[in-house]
Design a protein around this motif. Structure first.
Motif, mmCIF file in Angstrom:
data_model
loop_
_atom_site.group_PDB
_atom_site.id
_atom_site.type_symbol
_atom_site.label_atom_id
_atom_site.label_comp_id
_atom_site.label_asym_id
_atom_site.label_seq_id
_atom_site.Cartn_x
_atom_site.Cartn_y
_atom_site.Cartn_z
ATOM 1 N N LYS A 30 46.836 37.590 40.424
ATOM 2 C CA LYS A 30 47.048 38.768 40.044
ATOM 3 C C LYS A 30 48.414 39.066 40.737
ATOM 4 C CE LYS A 30 42.240 39.754 38.142
ATOM 5 N NZ LYS A 30 40.869 40.694 38.506
ATOM 6 N N GLN A 31 48.750 39.766 41.824
ATOM 7 C CA GLN A 31 49.857 39.800 41.916
ATOM 8 C C GLN A 31 51.041 39.264 41.830
ATOM 9 O OE1 GLN A 31 49.156 40.427 46.732
ATOM 10 N NE2 GLN A 31 51.502 40.222 46.672
ATOM 11 N N THR A 73 52.128 40.465 38.519
ATOM 12 C CA THR A 73 52.446 42.448 38.271
ATOM 13 C C THR A 73 53.444 42.079 38.545
ATOM 14 O OG1 THR A 73 50.141 42.835 38.886
ATOM 15 C CG2 THR A 73 52.074 44.369 39.473
ATOM 16 N N TRP A 74 54.386 40.599 39.682
ATOM 17 C CA TRP A 74 55.836 40.877 40.095
ATOM 18 C C TRP A 74 56.594 40.107 38.581
ATOM 19 C CZ3 TRP A 74 58.767 42.408 43.496
ATOM 20 C CH2 TRP A 74 58.520 43.103 44.739
ATOM 21 N N GLU A 100 55.527 40.514 35.882
ATOM 22 C CA GLU A 100 55.475 41.762 34.276
ATOM 23 C C GLU A 100 56.152 42.804 34.903
ATOM 24 O OE1 GLU A 100 51.279 41.200 32.684
ATOM 25 O OE2 GLU A 100 51.591 42.773 34.351
ATOM 26 N N THR A 101 56.957 43.096 36.190
ATOM 27 C CA THR A 101 57.359 43.751 36.834
ATOM 28 C C THR A 101 59.306 43.835 36.671
ATOM 29 O OG1 THR A 101 55.302 44.696 38.485
ATOM 30 C CG2 THR A 101 58.263 45.157 38.090
#
Length: 296
Positions: free
Chosen positions: A231-232, A235-236, A238-239
């Motif tokens: 998930k980390q 997130t990267w 998507e960011t």
């Protein structure tokens, strides 16, 4: 039904820009040819062999006969640590003109890496005793050293990749600013949240300079030594966006699984979390293909 055949199809054409195959003074699971051969399980197109200690392009050329029947193409590069003379434009010139594709600025010789991994056994121990000196790319006034400019000019001429290594984020930004001023577009920062400590905000600055952010799927493999939560990684992605992201394995160490197995596990995890297949393909195939100039 197993997801392995399906995920292998999604990964077909993958280009792994960060494989720690051997030979190396660090213990390795297999050599460059064996790494490329194993890539056939997921249709790997190409890989880059990385060593913290020497110019791997000469390894690739020496193994040319063994590569004859291997589908994937292997390339080498050079990391500018003390064992190659640090900021050594002559070593860079030979590596790239012999076919090397990537120049990593100091990794294990960087001040940032030495701070994170002092001589306490936290980083793999070499199989032979070696010396290590800190290599900085800036002078006392914070300006890039002249030899760094020479190296950048050589990288540009050969259309190779400039990688920020394991340096302080501010040093990487200074390096990439100089690269952009020279019209360079093949820039990569590896694992920003491991050793380097580059926050998403700073990574956005690097992206604006034209850099790609490389994340190492090996760190997210549940059977590897790091075992980070996928998930980390999502997130990267998507960011910063898949258009600015590259995924690579960073595997080949004796203590870790084979890169291909990590690729299948972590790619499956990302898809299960909702990552579109087209975004996965862009990060593992299209972006690294551009960086290595494979379709030239």
């Amino acid at each position: 039904m197993s997801r392995r055949p399906a995920i292998a199809s999604v990964l077909d054409g993958l280009v792994d820009m960060h494989v720690h195959s051997g030979p190396s003074p660090f213990p390795r699971r297999f050599d460059h040819v064996e790494a490329a051969q194993d890539g056939a399980r997921i249709g790997m197109r190409a890989m880059v062999a990385k060593s913290h200690h020497h110019n791997t392009q000469m390894d690739i050329l020496a193994m040319r006969g063994r590569f004859a029947d291997v589908a994937a193409t292997a390339y080498g590069g050079i990391a500018l640590n003390s064992t190659v003379g640090g900021l050594n434009v002559h070593a860079v010139r030979m590596c790239l003109r012999m076919g090397g594709k990537v120049v990593w600025f100091p990794t294990i010789s960087s001040g940032r890496h030495i701070e994170c991994h002092p001589e306490d056994g936290a980083f793999p121990t070499t199989t032979v005793p070696l010396t290590l000196e800190r290599i900085d790319i800036v002078d006392a006034d914070g300006a890039l050293k002249p030899e760094v400019i020479e190296i950048l000019d050589e990288i540009k001429e050969q259309e190779a990749v400039v990688n920020g290594g394991h340096m302080y984020p501010a040093y990487i930004r200074t390096l990439f600013q100089a690269a952009k001023e020279r019209g360079m577009t093949r820039m990569v920062v590896s694992h920003p949240d491991f050793v380097i400590g580059a926050e998403p905000g700073l990574c956005r600055e690097l992206v604006e300079l034209g850099a790609f952010v490389e994340h190492e799927i090996g760190m997210y493999d549940p059977e590897g030594t790091q075992k980070w939560d996928p998930k980390q990684l999502l997130t990267w992605i998507e960011t910063l966006g898949p258009e600015h992201t590259v995924l690579a394995s960073d595997f080949g160490q004796a203590a870790n699984p084979k890169p291909v197995d990590a690729w299948m596990r972590v790619a499956t995890a990302l898809l299960d979390l909702g990552l579109p297949e087209k975004d996965l393909r862009r990060m593992v195939r299209d972006n690294p293909t551009y960086l290595l100039n494979l379709d030239a």
